[in-house]
Design a protein around this motif. Structure first.
Motif, short mmCIF file in Angstrom:
data_model
loop_
_atom_site.label_atom_id
_atom_site.label_comp_id
_atom_site.label_asym_id
_atom_site.label_seq_id
_atom_site.Cartn_x
_atom_site.Cartn_y
_atom_site.Cartn_z
N LEU A 104 66.98 20.81 -2.31
CA LEU A 104 67.38 19.82 -1.31
C LEU A 104 68.73 20.19 -0.70
O LEU A 104 68.91 20.12 0.53
CB LEU A 104 67.43 18.44 -1.95
N TYR A 105 69.65 20.59 -1.54
CA TYR A 105 70.98 20.99 -1.06
C TYR A 105 70.89 22.21 -0.15
O TYR A 105 71.47 22.24 0.95
CB TYR A 105 71.90 21.27 -2.24
N THR A 109 71.58 22.21 3.82
CA THR A 109 72.69 23.04 4.27
C THR A 109 72.25 24.02 5.35
O THR A 109 72.94 24.21 6.36
CB THR A 109 73.30 23.81 3.08
N LYS A 110 71.09 24.62 5.14
CA LYS A 110 70.60 25.60 6.12
C LYS A 110 70.25 24.94 7.45
O LYS A 110 70.50 25.50 8.52
CB LYS A 110 69.37 26.31 5.56
N LEU A 111 69.71 23.74 7.39
CA LEU A 111 69.27 23.07 8.62
C LEU A 111 70.41 22.36 9.34
O LEU A 111 70.46 22.36 10.58
CB LEU A 111 68.16 22.07 8.29
N ALA A 120 73.17 15.13 1.00
CA ALA A 120 71.81 15.04 0.45
C ALA A 120 71.83 15.13 -1.07
O ALA A 120 71.13 14.38 -1.76
CB ALA A 120 70.94 16.15 1.04
N LEU A 121 72.64 16.04 -1.60
CA LEU A 121 72.74 16.19 -3.05
C LEU A 121 73.35 14.96 -3.70
O LEU A 121 72.91 14.53 -4.78
CB LEU A 121 73.57 17.43 -3.38
N PHE A 122 74.34 14.37 -3.04
CA PHE A 122 74.98 13.15 -3.56
C PHE A 122 73.97 12.00 -3.63
O PHE A 122 73.85 11.32 -4.66
CB PHE A 122 76.16 12.77 -2.68
#
Length: 267
Positions: A104-105, A109-111, A120-122
């Motif tokens: 998910l991270y 990050t890539k997008l 998202a990670l949080f």
């Protein structure tokens, strides 16, 4: 990991052992077998000293069959190392949870950049649903991981036409794994396929034909993989008539005039 097993975990743990070490898929057919197979494989370090109480009527007598009671007998009353079974059978889901958070991270990050990845990670780390399912033998975390993976692969399938064959192949395996994880993955697959079709239609005319062909192959290949799995593991052989088991027969009798129940049973 120190939590007491949920009501259905002992049955899932017994099924995990039976699937891998007895080639017996009768226990807990409510969900496909992949998660339970992974849990069973994780029991390998202690499999040699485990006892499977197959002599019990609640296991070998169809008129008394009760997978929940049998799971309790297997986990607590058969001389098995309870703590080790609980820890090891939950371990694959814990690893998949870590992979889900990492994926998910990386995808976010890539997008959308590193800030989006951290956000998202949080949110993932403190989501109550994730916290509730990340350390137990259940099917929701693997389903979420494979759904995310399938989404990313189909996104790449559309975005990178020169690598469409590779991503189509990977997507087929992701779909097959999803179908083997939880029946409801079919809804995820349908949404993604509709999204892919809509995206392909917007392509230039000279690209549509090849894209449609690859998409059709991608959609059909998982079913070949499922067929291969069923044949190679004997999963397709049913050894119990579940409609005749007391608990199922009782439910059928209770709800036989319920239109919703009848519709679900036909599905």
């Amino acid at each position: 990991m120190a939590d007491t097993p949920t009501y259905d975990e002992p049955a899932n743990m017994a099924a995990s052992y039976a699937y891998v070490y007895r080639n017996d898929y009768r226990l807990y057919p409510d969900n496909p077998p992949l998660v339970k197979i992974l849990a069973g494989l994780s029991l390998l370090p202690i499999a040699g000293k485990m006892n499977f109480p197959s002599q019990l009527p609640i296991y070998n007598d169809p008129t008394q069959f009760d997978l929940y009671k049998f799971g309790t007998e297997f986990l607590y009353r058969s001389g098995n190392p309870t703590r080790e079974i609980i820890f090891l059978s939950r371990l694959p889901n814990i690893i998949i949870t870590v992979l889900l958070g990492l994926s998910l991270y990386l995808i976010a990050t890539k997008l959308y950049g590193p800030k989006a990845g951290l956000l998202a990670l949080f949110l993932f780390s403190f989501d109550p649903n994730i916290r509730g399912h990340d350390h137990i033998l259940a099917f929701d975390i693997p389903l979420a991981f494979l759904s995310l993976l399938a989404f990313y692969l189909i996104y790449q399938f559309i975005k990178l036409p020169e690598k469409r064959g590779l991503f189509g192949l990977l997507l087929a395996f992701a779909f097959a794994a999803g179908y083997l994880t939880k029946f409801t993955f079919i809804f995820v697959a349908l949404i993604l396929i509709v999204y892919a079709l809509w995206s392909v239609i917007k392509l230039d005319n000279n690209k549509i034909k090849n894209s449609f062909f690859l998409l059709i192959v991608t959609c059909l290949m998982p079913f070949f993989l499922l067929w291969f799995f069923a044949i190679s593991t004997n999963y397709h052989k049913i050894t119990l008539d579940y409609d005749k088991l007391p608990i199922i027969a009782s439910a059928n009798k209770l709800y036989k005039n319920n239109s919703t129940w009848n519709l679900i049973s036909k599905l």
